[in-house]
Design an enzyme around this catalytic site. Sequence first.
Site, PDB file in Angstrom:
ATOM      1  N   CYS A   1       0.845  -1.190   0.000  1.00 38.73           N
ATOM      2  CA  CYS A   1       0.000   0.000   0.000  1.00 38.73           C
ATOM      3  C   CYS A   1       0.885   1.245   0.000  1.00 38.73           C
ATOM      4  CB  CYS A   1      -0.951  -0.017   1.198  1.00 38.73           C
ATOM      5  SG  CYS A   1      -0.100  -0.020   2.776  1.00 38.73           S
ATOM      6  N   PRO A   2       0.309   2.405  -0.240  1.00 36.35           N
ATOM      7  CA  PRO A   2       1.139   3.596  -0.449  1.00 36.35           C
ATOM      8  C   PRO A   2       2.100   3.890   0.704  1.00 36.35           C
ATOM      9  CG  PRO A   2      -1.122   4.049  -1.070  1.00 36.35           C
ATOM     10  CD  PRO A   2      -1.112   2.692  -0.455  1.00 36.35           C
TER      11      PRO A   2
END
Lengths: 472, 150
Positions: free
Chosen positions: A9-10
Amino acid sequence: MKLLAVTSCPNGIAHTYMAAEKLAKTAEEMGAEIKVETQGSIGAENELTAEEIQAAEGIILAVDKSIDRSRFEGKRVVECPIAEAIRQPEQLIQRFTEGNVPVYRSERQEESAETADPEKETGEGKKSRAQNPIYRSLMNGVSYMIPFVVVGGLLIALSLGLGGEPTAEGLVVPEDSFWAPILQVGESAFLFMVPILAGFIAVSIADRPGLAPGMIGGYIAAEGSFYGSEAGAGFIGGIIAGFLAGYIAKGIKSIPVPQVIQPIMPILVIPLAASILIAVSFIYILGSPIASLMEGLTAFLNGMQGSSKILLALVLGAMISFDMGGPVNKVAFLFGAAMIGEGQTFIMGALAAAICTPPLGMGLASLLAKHKYQKEEEEVGKAALAMGLVGITEGAIPFAAGDPLRVIPSIMIGSMTASAIAMTAGVTDNVPHGGPIVAVFQAIGNVPMFFAAIAAGTVVTALMVNLLKKPV
Amino acid sequence: MKMTDLLTEDCIVMELQGENRDAVMEELIDCLDRAGVLSDRETFKNDLYAREKHGSTGIGFGIAIPHGKSAGVKEPRVAFGRKPDGVDWDSMDGEPANLIFMIAVPEEQAGDEHLKILQALSRKLIDDSFRQALMEAKTGQEILDRIGEM
């Protein structure tokens, strides 16, 4: 089932690990093995090795940022937002159990694959076939059907072989015998064969809502009484029913509906509507052609009496293996059985040889070239040999249903070979049943040539199908 | 480093007052600010919202984990708040969030121990009974005890 996953995820602080945990827990609950690589802010952990990727049946990429995909070239890959892996991990994993996952190819490879003729790229045979959605659906249905064929076939074989008695109606297990209930159990298993095949073809197309319409459609296809036919449409009818049901269910699924109705779509609306549609189309559209096909074929066979015996043998052999228990097979078999009553036992003699070569031939073929068959097909191959000995043509159905265009012509040629040899040699059979077992019951005249015919048909089937089949 | 080094009782809000996401965000940011872990409140806030914009951190099951890796953060810290009625977090499953973990991580931090702890917390949040225990805890200390068991 061995799966791998990558989560990312980011920020790489929380979601990456939640998704990893959720996938691991769900896989465990579903009985699948999974290893999850996390690409978070700590860096990649629990990294997947090349060997693991090689051995894995599928890869889940739950990623909200781009990652290097090149190492998954040629694998079955599902990609989804990380939220989906946290929310619906079951569905992700289920897509693999259903075989409903495309093979990942980078664009560069995709181009070259498109320009190449799929028939010519023999080395790539596995990939191009695995990508074909029709083949994938067929294999899904077949893999669920196999245990039914094996259980049914072996129990029937056992009870007929040990408890059967030759009569004018064929091999019969006396009702009060120990073997009668075992035969019944075997026959029950066979009853499920076509519905399961159709049901899981439909599931691979439309997911779970396809199951009921597929199985119901398959049952109607296999049960001729729905449309006034002496025989059902056999496994070929089942395949048609499965695809029809699957696409109908998928079609209904894609219709936008108000939110209130959505929860009942997969359990009520889709199965009900699709089941009705499939039933109606089988009973009113497909059913009557099957009945008239049988009438036409019967008239055709009757008309062939007196013409060339060899020609008749070739036609009968082809008919026996074409649909193995379906209408075409039934017509040939009933014709042979009727001719016994008229003293023309040589027709059943030819049929008896033709009846057993599909399972015997496919069994032999799977032993000869293991790399051309799935693991479960190898197992079916052994069971098919047993079924062949007792004259249960259905033993070859899993092979034929999984790869009809290669298998059906091969078993037809094999049966034609056996039937022609038996006919020429004047093999007779006065019990309407086939396979080596009838020789054991001393119903066969000219036993040596009967076995020669079977052997020839078996070898021809095995060689031809292995020539056509590509490595798996 | 333990989880209890990252989450302290002064950063636990037993019942959040805010009725919407923005208000709840403010409350938890205030907690962290009071605890003295923020060097630049606005920068941290901007980074939190930047992450929300990328995709809601409402992951469903009543959990939201707004988090920012931000130059406005001096040391890693977690603030935790409960909202029994729930607050809309634009979650995947459409359900309101009841358990809100706000995670503050500095842009530059030596070592990754704190990340490992947050990883453990994230994994733990998937566990139904753990979430249930957090909801039912009566005191901040009880919550710390449950989280300390990790």
